[in-house]
Design an enzyme around this catalytic site. Structure first.
Site, PDB file in Angstrom:
ATOM      1  N   ASN A 172     -43.668 -44.441   9.860  1.00  0.00           N
ATOM      2  CA  ASN A 172     -43.592 -45.622   8.995  1.00  0.00           C
ATOM      3  C   ASN A 172     -44.954 -46.270   8.897  1.00  0.00           C
ATOM      4  OD1 ASN A 172     -40.744 -45.444   8.971  1.00  0.00           O
ATOM      5  ND2 ASN A 172     -40.567 -46.788  10.757  1.00  0.00           N
ATOM      6  N   LYS A 181     -41.161 -44.791  15.039  1.00  0.00           N
ATOM      7  CA  LYS A 181     -40.934 -44.430  16.446  1.00  0.00           C
ATOM      8  C   LYS A 181     -41.398 -43.004  16.754  1.00  0.00           C
ATOM      9  CE  LYS A 181     -37.153 -47.699  16.772  1.00  0.00           C
ATOM     10  NZ  LYS A 181     -38.005 -48.791  17.244  1.00  0.00           N
ATOM     11  N   ALA A 187     -43.803 -51.228  19.892  1.00  0.00           N
ATOM     12  CA  ALA A 187     -44.171 -49.864  20.302  1.00  0.00           C
ATOM     13  C   ALA A 187     -44.380 -49.704  21.814  1.00  0.00           C
ATOM     14  CB  ALA A 187     -45.393 -49.343  19.546  1.00  0.00           C
ATOM     15  N   ALA A 188     -44.067 -50.725  22.599  1.00  0.00           N
ATOM     16  CA  ALA A 188     -44.204 -50.560  24.058  1.00  0.00           C
ATOM     17  C   ALA A 188     -43.250 -49.458  24.533  1.00  0.00           C
ATOM     18  CB  ALA A 188     -43.915 -51.873  24.769  1.00  0.00           C
ATOM     19  N   GLY A 189     -42.033 -49.467  24.000  1.00  0.00           N
ATOM     20  CA  GLY A 189     -41.067 -48.422  24.370  1.00  0.00           C
ATOM     21  C   GLY A 189     -41.540 -47.050  23.920  1.00  0.00           C
ATOM     22  N   ASP A 190     -42.178 -46.997  22.758  1.00  0.00           N
ATOM     23  CA  ASP A 190     -42.697 -45.714  22.273  1.00  0.00           C
ATOM     24  C   ASP A 190     -43.851 -45.245  23.162  1.00  0.00           C
ATOM     25  OD1 ASP A 190     -40.899 -45.855  20.157  1.00  0.00           O
ATOM     26  OD2 ASP A 190     -42.328 -46.925  18.883  1.00  0.00           O
ATOM     27  N   SER A 200     -52.105 -50.041  19.611  1.00  0.00           N
ATOM     28  CA  SER A 200     -51.907 -50.577  20.961  1.00  0.00           C
ATOM     29  C   SER A 200     -51.703 -49.484  22.010  1.00  0.00           C
ATOM     30  CB  SER A 200     -50.674 -51.500  20.972  1.00  0.00           C
ATOM     31  OG  SER A 200     -49.478 -50.743  20.898  1.00  0.00           O
TER      32      SER A 200
HETATM   33  O1  RIB Z   1     -40.765 -48.922  17.923  1.00  0.00           O
HETATM   34  C1  RIB Z   1     -41.633 -49.606  17.064  1.00  0.00           C
HETATM   35  C2  RIB Z   1     -41.531 -49.038  15.682  1.00  0.00           C
HETATM   36  O2  RIB Z   1     -40.246 -49.298  15.174  1.00  0.00           O
HETATM   37  C3  RIB Z   1     -42.466 -49.629  14.668  1.00  0.00           C
HETATM   38  O3  RIB Z   1     -43.724 -48.994  14.634  1.00  0.00           O
HETATM   39  C4  RIB Z   1     -41.686 -49.523  13.376  1.00  0.00           C
HETATM   40  O4  RIB Z   1     -42.236 -48.641  12.445  1.00  0.00           O
HETATM   41  C5  RIB Z   1     -40.288 -49.113  13.779  1.00  0.00           C
HETATM   42  O5  RIB Z   1     -40.069 -47.779  13.566  1.00  0.00           O
END
Ligand code: RIB
Length: 324
Positions: free
Chosen positions: A32, A61, A265-268, A307
């Site tokens: 995204n 994600k 995006a901390a979880g990612d 980040s």
């Molecule tokens: O987990 C964060 C992400 O959730 C964002 O970058 C956004 O694009 C959504 O997918």
């Protein structure tokens, strides 16, 4: 005869191609463009809030986890779809700049995935996703499944695609790390194919229908999920740390204390670094510690992919910590 350095690490009878595949993290998921506005507080229904100028950050994600894994030292390939718009072009380029293999990334006519994000002064966000090309990435677009060390999945692409790719990976004995976000009801057949399940407390509460307000309750939920056939379950609790169960072992890890700027995006960052740590061959506990440090660093900075931490920073951060 001189032996090329890369070949020195090959096992007897292993080709270079086999060796590279044995390290490969394949991410099948969303990309995204994030449109982010800082707000004084999150709007309530019907309220208009004036915020900052908007900033665009590459997100999604799937792509976030791919970049996090690559920056954490992994060899990463991304499968998914972007639109034919300018955002799609930037999203592909950004992955390439981060060393992610985009050979199998497809371009569909129409818009790319877009996320509208507001971030309040405490760093908490609200996210609305318009799936764009991600929503049109159906099972027939999947390339034939080739070997990999780990398959990393989320739920921002159609569920039938997730089920189809998980089926293929499972049939080939490739471990699957599933981050079921955004959460939705999941068939038991998928859960039984998953090797590592990583989810936050609200996702775990929805999946198990159990209350999760304490780490003890989170541990019970993790065990309930494990009973559905998943060997390792990790429930992240934001600033309260995480709980994990793995086989007969279980535990709690506190979160590192850091100033919170933006939790997006901390979880990612956690999932990508965990994947890289697992493929690198450490124990689950070592990989969790590495992933927690990556997540802590991610919340200290604004945006999704900007980040995400690099391996050297994660190691330096860990070296400074006094506990676990
Ligand atoms: O987990 C964060 C992400 O959730 C964002 O970058 C956004 O694009 C959504 O997918």
């Amino acid at each position: 005869m001189a032996i090329p350095v890369a070949l020195c690490f090959l096992m007897v009878g292993e080709s270079l191609a086999d060796h590279l595949m044995s390290q490969l993290i394949r991410v099948v998921g969303s990309l995204n463009m994030d449109l982010v506005v800082q707000v004084p507080h999150q709007p309530i229904p019907g309220e208009t809030v004036l915020g900052s100028d908007y900033i665009t950050y590459p997100g999604g994600k799937g792509a976030n986890q791919a970049v996090a894994a690559a920056r954490a030292g992994g060899q990463v390939q991304m499968w998914g779809a972007i639109g034919s718009d300018g955002f799609g072009h930037s999203l592909r380029e950004n992955l390439q700049q981060n060393g992610v293999d985009t050979e199998q990334l497809q371009t569909f006519p129409g818009p790319s995935g877009l996320a509208l994000i507001t971030v309040d002064p405490s760093g908490q966000n609200r996210i609305v996703v318009s799936p764009g090309a991600n929503g049109r990435y159906t099972p027939e677009h999947l390339p034939p499944f080739t070997p990999a060390a780990l398959l990393l999945l989320q739920l921002e692409i159609p569920l039938p695609t997730v089920l189809a790719v998980a089926e293929q990976a499972f049939a080939q004995g490739i471990p699957i790390l599933l981050n079921p976000a955004p959460i939705q009801p999941l068939p038991g057949s998928l859960l039984r194919q998953v090797r590592y399940l990583v989810l936050n407390e609200s996702e775990a509460a929805q999946l198990t229908q159990l209350p999760i307000e304490t780490s003890a309750q989170a541990l019970i939920a993790a065990q309930r999920l494990q009973e559905q056939g998943i060997p390792s379950v990790m429930i992240t609790l934001g600033g309260a740390g995480l709980v994990w169960v793995d086989g007969v072992e279980k535990g709690y890890l506190p979160a590192y204390r850091v100033p919170v700027v933006d939790t997006t995006a901390a979880g990612d960052g956690f999932c990508g670094a965990l994947a890289a740590g697992l493929v690198a061959g450490g124990s689950l506990k070592q990989a969790l510690r590495f992933a927690s440090a990556a997540a802590a660093l991610a919340v200290t900075r604004a945006g999704a992919q900007p980040s995400l931490a690099h391996r050297a920073e994660i190691e330096a951060f860990l070296a400074e910590q006094r506990y676990f």
